[in-house]
Design a protein around this motif. Structure first.
Motif, PDB file in Angstrom:
ATOM      1  N   THR A  13       0.811  -1.225   0.000  1.00  0.00           N
ATOM      2  CA  THR A  13       0.000   0.000   0.000  1.00  0.00           C
ATOM      3  C   THR A  13       0.839   1.267   0.000  1.00  0.00           C
ATOM      4  O   THR A  13       0.299   2.360  -0.094  1.00  0.00           O
ATOM      5  CB  THR A  13      -0.905   0.017   1.239  1.00  0.00           C
ATOM      6  OG1 THR A  13      -0.074   0.084   2.421  1.00  0.00           O
ATOM      7  CG2 THR A  13      -1.782  -1.217   1.309  1.00  0.00           C
ATOM      8  N   GLY A  14       2.174   1.118   0.129  1.00  0.00           N
ATOM      9  CA  GLY A  14       3.025   2.306   0.214  1.00  0.00           C
ATOM     10  C   GLY A  14       3.073   2.881   1.612  1.00  0.00           C
ATOM     11  O   GLY A  14       3.709   3.911   1.826  1.00  0.00           O
ATOM     12  N   ALA A  15       2.410   2.254   2.560  1.00  0.00           N
ATOM     13  CA  ALA A  15       2.401   2.725   3.940  1.00  0.00           C
ATOM     14  C   ALA A  15       2.486   1.529   4.870  1.00  0.00           C
ATOM     15  O   ALA A  15       2.290   0.379   4.464  1.00  0.00           O
ATOM     16  CB  ALA A  15       1.137   3.534   4.228  1.00  0.00           C
ATOM     17  N   PHE A  16       2.785   1.792   6.165  1.00  0.00           N
ATOM     18  CA  PHE A  16       2.803   0.736   7.167  1.00  0.00           C
ATOM     19  C   PHE A  16       1.392   0.569   7.735  1.00  0.00           C
ATOM     20  O   PHE A  16       0.695   1.546   7.995  1.00  0.00           O
ATOM     21  CB  PHE A  16       3.754   1.097   8.316  1.00  0.00           C
ATOM     22  CG  PHE A  16       5.207   1.059   7.944  1.00  0.00           C
ATOM     23  CD1 PHE A  16       5.949  -0.105   8.115  1.00  0.00           C
ATOM     24  CD2 PHE A  16       5.843   2.182   7.435  1.00  0.00           C
ATOM     25  CE1 PHE A  16       7.293  -0.144   7.784  1.00  0.00           C
ATOM     26  CE2 PHE A  16       7.186   2.160   7.107  1.00  0.00           C
ATOM     27  CZ  PHE A  16       7.925   0.996   7.268  1.00  0.00           C
ATOM     28  N   PRO A  26       5.450  -1.001   3.630  1.00  0.00           N
ATOM     29  CA  PRO A  26       4.924  -0.414   2.388  1.00  0.00           C
ATOM     30  C   PRO A  26       4.962  -1.365   1.201  1.00  0.00           C
ATOM     31  O   PRO A  26       4.155  -1.239   0.279  1.00  0.00           O
ATOM     32  CB  PRO A  26       5.826   0.803   2.173  1.00  0.00           C
ATOM     33  CG  PRO A  26       6.313   1.167   3.545  1.00  0.00           C
ATOM     34  CD  PRO A  26       6.487  -0.140   4.250  1.00  0.00           C
ATOM     35  N   ASN A  27       5.901  -2.335   1.205  1.00  0.00           N
ATOM     36  CA  ASN A  27       6.012  -3.270   0.078  1.00  0.00           C
ATOM     37  C   ASN A  27       5.157  -4.526   0.263  1.00  0.00           C
ATOM     38  O   ASN A  27       5.221  -5.449  -0.545  1.00  0.00           O
ATOM     39  CB  ASN A  27       7.478  -3.665  -0.124  1.00  0.00           C
ATOM     40  CG  ASN A  27       8.053  -4.384   1.094  1.00  0.00           C
ATOM     41  OD1 ASN A  27       7.378  -4.529   2.122  1.00  0.00           O
ATOM     42  ND2 ASN A  27       9.301  -4.821   0.992  1.00  0.00           N
ATOM     43  N   GLY A  28       4.367  -4.585   1.327  1.00  0.00           N
ATOM     44  CA  GLY A  28       3.496  -5.734   1.564  1.00  0.00           C
ATOM     45  C   GLY A  28       4.143  -6.847   2.358  1.00  0.00           C
ATOM     46  O   GLY A  28       3.506  -7.878   2.574  1.00  0.00           O
ATOM     47  N   SER A  29       5.401  -6.671   2.805  1.00  0.00           N
ATOM     48  CA  SER A  29       6.084  -7.702   3.595  1.00  0.00           C
ATOM     49  C   SER A  29       6.007  -7.356   5.080  1.00  0.00           C
ATOM     50  O   SER A  29       5.975  -6.180   5.449  1.00  0.00           O
ATOM     51  CB  SER A  29       7.562  -7.797   3.187  1.00  0.00           C
ATOM     52  OG  SER A  29       7.675  -8.193   1.835  1.00  0.00           O
TER      53      SER A  29
END
Length: 744
Positions: A13-16, A26-29
């Motif tokens: 999503t580009g966010a935590f 942000p990268n989904g990990s």
């Protein structure tokens, strides 16, 4: 719930964001903090930080003096540009020591306003930077301004911090401090669960040091204790469900001066816990807990942290939340426009009403307006509008035409009547009714018993009907009773035995004796009640009176006291006599100068703060400035010779105000509303007042403000008043209302 891709991975999503007890980057990990604590003003550069701690991805930045966004911007941006999360948290406390461990009190007033304004300013400044997080006040106090331990008030403080950040539109994670002691059950004890249940994107900040296990050097004990602390913390959930945990502080020293005996066990427990963490603290330490040495290299403790960070820590596996299949709503389910929630159809679609419009999965379903109700009947969604017309959903649109006034819902069953309570009674002249188990209504009209409005059998002169154990009874003017058999009244001449239970005997209440050490001063209309219920007062002529009858053997009485079931009187010569009953006689015959009352609490001039928890006791201070907390009831408090501030959380206390120029008493709360009394006799005795009530206003004045009332006294008639007391919160007080709570 977090967005899940078709492959089961978390969405980038580009966010935590937080979900299922994890932090998603942000990268989904999943994100696991591998970091250190840094103190504002002693900050390593980015290059120094990465050189000392390769792989570092988290810095908890302790702010001590509400540094402005402009002062923080350059340093914070240098770290976040390198992919390092920076958590900004207030590391100050109310007493200015800037230390942890629950120091000071919960922020209120201007301190709270300053802190919330600071959180708002940094949340606004870093709103566009997802790598900037926020933390609530460091290791906060649970003590409120009255000196009471109040974890619920701490929850309110943390909610105020959360609201200040979220009100700016900033949705980045907020780390919320978890309080606890050396038992896992104490973690979060007394917090208000509903406060956190409404929060989104929060992380529990747990601190872990050697003292929490009483410095045990057994690794299994230290490891198990940390796991239990975290498990207890996670019983408090947020709007995102289970709350993730970052161990925001840990180290090898509790006090910063000496290394704990179990310092290595603490480090091992944290670094093998599977949770992110930040080690306290960058710098040389004092000298125990520093990550670096005076020469700039890593300490042995710092090397332990650097090795763990470089190894990537222990990363828990990615466990996407299980999305359960959606169950259709029950047949004939209804959703009103005034209610929240939704209806679910057989395909899992969610149906809601928003401003009179029907939505399917959050988007308008066809054309609708003024909708008051949705219904799910036989696998079909129906809508009803304000004109009570119904349309059904065909799958793509609402049924055509003008709608139908016939509801698709089954007709409600007739309401089953509720039988009257057992032993219900209706007297003649009352319009009330009795309802029996079959729903029949029984009333009395003109002395005749009616069933459902028609005469039931033959009755006359009925004064009362009763419903006892499922049977209706009637009583006539001769106090005779008959029961209803179902078709007629019982035969015979009736019975004098009432079917109703005999009323319980009335036991007169036992006298309630006054509390031990109760005192009554001359001039007061209050009374002391002894164990036999006798009322003891002081007459206007200074005699003791029992139940209103004056004891003519007494005179010049200034005080009564009730001590250990003995009534004592004191006269103007400060001599005491006691008796155990109205007829026992006063003793000793010559009186005694020794007061039977407890020794007064004397506050020394050098004592800055004093708390009085006892009741029925004297409290005296003749010099110095004090903060006095009165928690008892029935106390006599004489504070003079200084500027004294009193907080009264008890009741029924008497305050002897000082003479003009002999000190001031400032009450933080409105004591006039809790049964307290002001004794003005000492203050008035220092004036030339003659004692005439009509001239009292020339000496005594009361002025009120938006904060409270001020009591002033003038030494001469019409002279300039000198403030002797102020009463916080008494914003509508005047001389009349103050005198109603005073002795003169």
């Amino acid at each position: 719930m977090a967005s899940i891709t078709s492959s089961g991975a978390y969405a980038a999503t580009g966010a935590f964001y937080t979900t299922a007890g994890q932090i998603i980057g942000p990268n989904g990990s999943p994100f696991v903090a591998r970091g250190i604590d840094v103190m504002e003003g002693n900050q390593p550069t980015l290059s120094q930080l990465q050189s000392d701690f390769p792989g570092v991805n988290f810095v908890r930045l302790a702010i001590y003096d509400f540094a402005s966004p402009a002062a923080l911007l350059s340093y914070v941006n240098s770290l976040t540009a390198a992919g390092i999360v920076v958590e900004l948290e207030d590391h100050s406390n109310s007493n200015g020591s800037n230390a942890g461990g629950g120091s000071g009190t919960i922020f209120t007033g201007s301190q709270l306003t300053t802190e919330l304004n600071w959180y708002s300013s940094i949340a606004t400044a870093f709103k566009a930077n997802p790598y900037v997080w926020f933390g609530t006040n460091n290791e906060p106090s649970e003590i409120d301004s009255s000196g009471n331990t109040d974890p619920a008030a701490l929850s309110t403080w943390q909610q105020q911090t959360y609201n200040a950040v979220r009100a700016t539109g900033n949705t980045s994670p907020i780390m919320v401090e978890m309080n606890g002691g050396n038992t896992p059950s104490s973690f979060g004890q007394g917090y208000t669960p509903s406060v956190y249940a409404g929060m989104t994107n929060i992380v529990w900040d747990v601190h872990y040091y050697g003292w929490l296990t009483n410095y045990s050097t057994d690794q299994a004990t230290v490891t198990a204790n940390l796991a239990a602390d975290i498990a207890q913390s996670q019983t408090l959930t947020s709007a995102n469900g289970k709350v993730p945990v970052i161990i925001g502080e840990y180290g090898n020293s509790t006090n910063g001066s000496t290394v704990d005996a179990n310092g290595n066990q603490v480090i091992s427990a944290v670094q093998n816990s599977g949770f992110g963490s930040a080690a306290w603290a960058w710098g040389t330490g004092y000298p125990a807990d520093g990550l670096t040495t005076a020469s700039g290299g890593l300490s042995s403790y710092g090397q332990q942290v650097a090795t763990w960070i470089a190894a990537g820590g222990t990363v828990p596996p990615v466990v996407p939340p299980v999305v359960p299949p959606k169950t259709p709503s029950a047949n004939d389910s209804v959703l009103l426009a005034t209610a929240t929630g939704s209806l679910t159809d057989a395909s899992g679609n969610a149906w809601t009403i928003v401003n009179g419009v029907v939505d399917e999965n959050g988007a308008a379903a066809g054309v609708s307006s003024g909708v008051t109700e949705l219904a799910y009947v036989n696998a079909t969604i129906w809508q009803e509008n304000a004109s009570s017309l119904w349309w059904s959903w065909s799958g793509t649109a609402w049924s055509t035409g003008a709608g139908t006034s016939t509801s698709p819902l089954p007709a409600p069953p007739p309401a089953k009547p509720t039988a009257s309570a057992n032993d219900t009674v209706v007297l003649a002249g009352s319009s009330a009714a009795i309802t029996d188990a079959a729903g029949n209504t029984w009333t009395l009209a003109g002395g005749v018993v009616n069933e459902n409005g028609a005469a039931a059998g033959l009755s006359a002169g009925v004064t009362e009907i009763a419903y006892v154990n499922g049977t209706v009874w009637q009583e006539n003017a001769s106090a005779l009773w008959w029961s209803w058999t179902g078709t007629a009244w019982s035969t015979g001449s009736g019975t004098t035995t009432s079917p109703l239970p005999a009323p319980p005997p009335v036991t007169p209440p036992a006298p309630v004796a006054s509390p031990n050490d109760t005192m009554v001063l001359a001039g007061s209309t209050a009374a002391i009640t002894d164990a036999s219920g006798n009322k003891w007062t002081i007459t206007s002529t200074g005699q003791v009176a029992v139940n209103g009858v004056a004891d003519t053997t007494t005179a010049n009485v200034t005080e009564l006291a009730y001590v250990n079931k003995v009534i004592w009187q004191e006269n103007t010569a400060k001599l005491w006599w006691g008796e155990t009953s109205p007829t026992a006689g006063w003793a000793p015959s010559a009186g005694t100068a020794t007061s039977p009352l407890p020794v007064p609490v004397a506050i020394a001039s050098t004592t800055a703060s004093s708390t009085v928890t006892q009741s029925q006791i004297s409290v005296v201070a003749t010099a110095g400035t004090h903060l006095v907390f009165i928690k008892g009831s029935g106390d006599f408090v004489s504070l003079s010779g200084g500027a004294d501030t009193i907080t009264d959380t008890g009741s029924g206390n008497t305050y002897i105000l000082p003479a003009a120029g002999k000190g001031t008493d400032s009450f933080t709360n409105n004591i006039l509303t809790i049964g307290d009394t002001l004794d003005l006799k000492v203050a008035l005795a220092a004036t030339d007042w003659s004692g005439t009530a009509s001239t009292l206003a020339k000496y005594l004045t009361v002025t009120d403000t938006a904060k409270g009332a001020t009591v002033s006294i003038a030494p001469t008639s019409g002279g300039i008043g000198v403030a002797i007391a102020s009463i916080g919160g008494a914003t509508t007080a005047n001389l009349t209302s103050v005198l109603a709570h005073s002795f003169t």
